[in-house]
Design an enzyme around this catalytic site. Structure first.
Site, PDB file in Angstrom:
ATOM      1  N   LYS A 196     -14.950   6.108  41.992  1.00 42.02           N
ATOM      2  CA  LYS A 196     -14.681   7.539  42.107  1.00 42.02           C
ATOM      3  C   LYS A 196     -13.998   7.966  40.824  1.00 42.02           C
ATOM      4  O   LYS A 196     -12.899   7.494  40.510  1.00 42.02           O
ATOM      5  CB  LYS A 196     -13.787   7.792  43.313  1.00 42.02           C
ATOM      6  CG  LYS A 196     -13.391   9.242  43.485  1.00 42.02           C
ATOM      7  CD  LYS A 196     -12.542   9.418  44.723  1.00 42.02           C
ATOM      8  CE  LYS A 196     -12.157  10.879  44.894  1.00 42.02           C
ATOM      9  NZ  LYS A 196     -11.296  11.047  46.069  1.00 42.02           N
ATOM     10  N   LYS A 249     -19.468   8.207  42.511  1.00 47.77           N
ATOM     11  CA  LYS A 249     -19.073   9.600  42.734  1.00 47.77           C
ATOM     12  C   LYS A 249     -18.426  10.162  41.487  1.00 47.77           C
ATOM     13  O   LYS A 249     -17.565   9.467  40.927  1.00 47.77           O
ATOM     14  CB  LYS A 249     -18.094   9.598  43.899  1.00 47.77           C
ATOM     15  CG  LYS A 249     -17.488  10.916  44.250  1.00 47.77           C
ATOM     16  CD  LYS A 249     -16.510  10.712  45.367  1.00 47.77           C
ATOM     17  CE  LYS A 249     -15.859  12.035  45.719  1.00 47.77           C
ATOM     18  NZ  LYS A 249     -14.876  11.897  46.751  1.00 47.77           N
TER      19      LYS A 249
HETATM   20  C1  PBG Z   1      -9.998  13.132  48.566  1.00 51.75           C
HETATM   21  C2  PBG Z   1     -11.370  13.490  48.188  1.00 51.75           C
HETATM   22  C3  PBG Z   1     -11.805  14.328  47.170  1.00 51.75           C
HETATM   23  C4  PBG Z   1     -13.178  14.415  47.309  1.00 51.75           C
HETATM   24  C5  PBG Z   1     -13.548  13.600  48.377  1.00 51.75           C
HETATM   25  N1  PBG Z   1     -12.409  13.019  48.908  1.00 51.75           N
HETATM   26  C6  PBG Z   1     -11.050  15.134  46.196  1.00 51.75           C
HETATM   27  C7  PBG Z   1     -10.240  14.524  45.148  1.00 51.75           C
HETATM   28  O1  PBG Z   1     -10.223  13.327  44.885  1.00 51.75           O
HETATM   29  O2  PBG Z   1      -9.524  15.324  44.531  1.00 51.75           O
HETATM   30  C8  PBG Z   1     -14.088  15.247  46.486  1.00 51.75           C
HETATM   31  C9  PBG Z   1     -15.392  15.555  47.115  1.00 51.75           C
HETATM   32  C10 PBG Z   1     -16.104  16.718  46.562  1.00 51.75           C
HETATM   33  O3  PBG Z   1     -15.740  17.291  45.520  1.00 51.75           O
HETATM   34  O4  PBG Z   1     -17.096  17.098  47.178  1.00 51.75           O
HETATM   35  N2  PBG Z   1      -9.545  11.963  48.012  1.00 51.75           N
END
Ligand code: PBG
Length: 326
Positions: A196, A249
């Site tokens: 991520k 992601k």
């Molecule tokens: C929370 C989370 C996030 C997303 C999914 N889970 C936001 C972040 O890390 O700030 C983003 C998903 C999206 O933008 O569709 N940890």
């Protein structure tokens, strides 16, 4: 001898011929549909930055899951927005928390007709808006692991199929796996947000889920978008820790990593086409600058072509509709 020797256009002459040689397929079965459920909410509420995405009250969840399931989409990804936040993220692991309530309600109503996945993170639940527990001005990795494990366990007790840790704490998969196994939840699977990235593509989601960090940013835990070897090491680490499905992601700016992960590993690979990717398309489409359906189709096919087995996408419902019609 005639020229050119190879005429690739021969296999593009009719739509049936093109169907025959199509290499990549897309189906509603490839989608995981995000669902936002908010505690104490009275009516469905639109998210400003994500046009057709809504936060739902618990009462509307069964209807929504019914619609998703009828479209042939096999899985949902639940995100909860609690009424109460504190430093420890207590409502994330409350057996009566909003996510837990939604899980058990869906399970009761749908049995095993839908795969229930739930996000395991703390940022919606902490007063700091960080994905882990803050000590001083640092995100404490190991302190956070214990809370993530408690959260996954309480989701398991509610009846979740798959927990999806997205906090990017080191050791989150191993810790959650052990906690689940120790309590007998050996069949609950883990789909980790393995790589991520620290991305500006998440900002519409932070509107939707009220989880923007109150100070600082997520650079100390999310993967820098400059480093592909580091992303692959994150995937490798999750596999070593016993993950069932890995995830890359965001998707669109990271197709190289989806392809690399597919090439190197044999576990199922998910891609998360995130809120900013959705917002870019919706924004341009609302101005009439692009054709929303055509662009959506091309984006989703490209994510599949790169090697994703499944896609978490805010286009799940509209895309399932146009795929059923075509
Ligand atoms: C929370 C989370 C996030 C997303 C999914 N889970 C936001 C972040 O890390 O700030 C983003 C998903 C999206 O933008 O569709 N940890």
């Amino acid at each position: 001898m005639s020229f050119p020797t190879r005429r690739l256009r021969r296999l593009r002459t009719s739509s049936k011929m093109r169907e025959l040689i199509q290499e990549t397929n897309l189906s509603p079965r490839d989608f995981i549909c995000p669902v936002f459920v908010q505690e104490d909410l009275k009516t469905r509420t639109k998210v400003d930055s994500m046009s057709e995405i809504e936060r739902l009250p618990l009462e509307d969840i069964n209807e929504e899951v019914g619609i998703i399931s009828d479209l042939g989409i096999p899985a949902i990804m639940l995100f909860g927005i609690p009424s109460y936040k504190d430093e420890k993220g207590s409502s994330a692991f409350d057996d009566k928390g909003i996510v837990q309530k939604a899980i058990s309600q869906i399970r009761q109503n749908f049995g095993d007709k839908i795969v229930i996945m739930a996000d395991v993170c703390l940022c919606q639940f902490t007063s700091t808006g960080h994905c882990g527990i803050v000590q001083g001005n640092k995100i404490d990795n190991d302190e956070s692991l214990a809370v993530l494990a408690k959260t996954a366990l309480s989701q398991a007790r509610a009846g979740v199929d798959t927990v999806s840790p997205s906090a990017m704490m080191d050791g989150q998969v191993a810790t959650i796996r052990k906690a689940l196994d120790d309590d007998g939840f050996t069949d609950v699977s883990i789909m980790s947000h393995s790589a991520k990235h620290r991305s500006s593509f998440y900002s519409p989601f932070r509107d939707a889920a009220e989880c923007a960090p109150k100070f600082g940013d997520r650079k100390t835990y999310q993967v820098p978008f400059t480093n592909s070897r580091e992303a692959i090491m994150e995937v490798q680490t999750d596999i070593d820790e016993g993950v069932d499905i890995v995830m890359i992601k965001p998707a669109l700016s990271y197709l190289d990593l989806i392809a690399e992960t597919r090439r190197r590993f044999d576990v199922p690979v998910a891609a998360y086409s995130v809120s900013g990717e959705y917002a870019l398309v919706k924004g341009a489409a609302s101005k009439g600058w692009i054709n929303e359906k055509d662009i959506t189709e091309e984006i989703l096919y490209s994510i599949k072509r790169a090697g994703a087995d499944m896609i978490v996408t805010y286009f799940a419902k509209p895309a399932a509709k146009f795929l059923q019609e075509s």
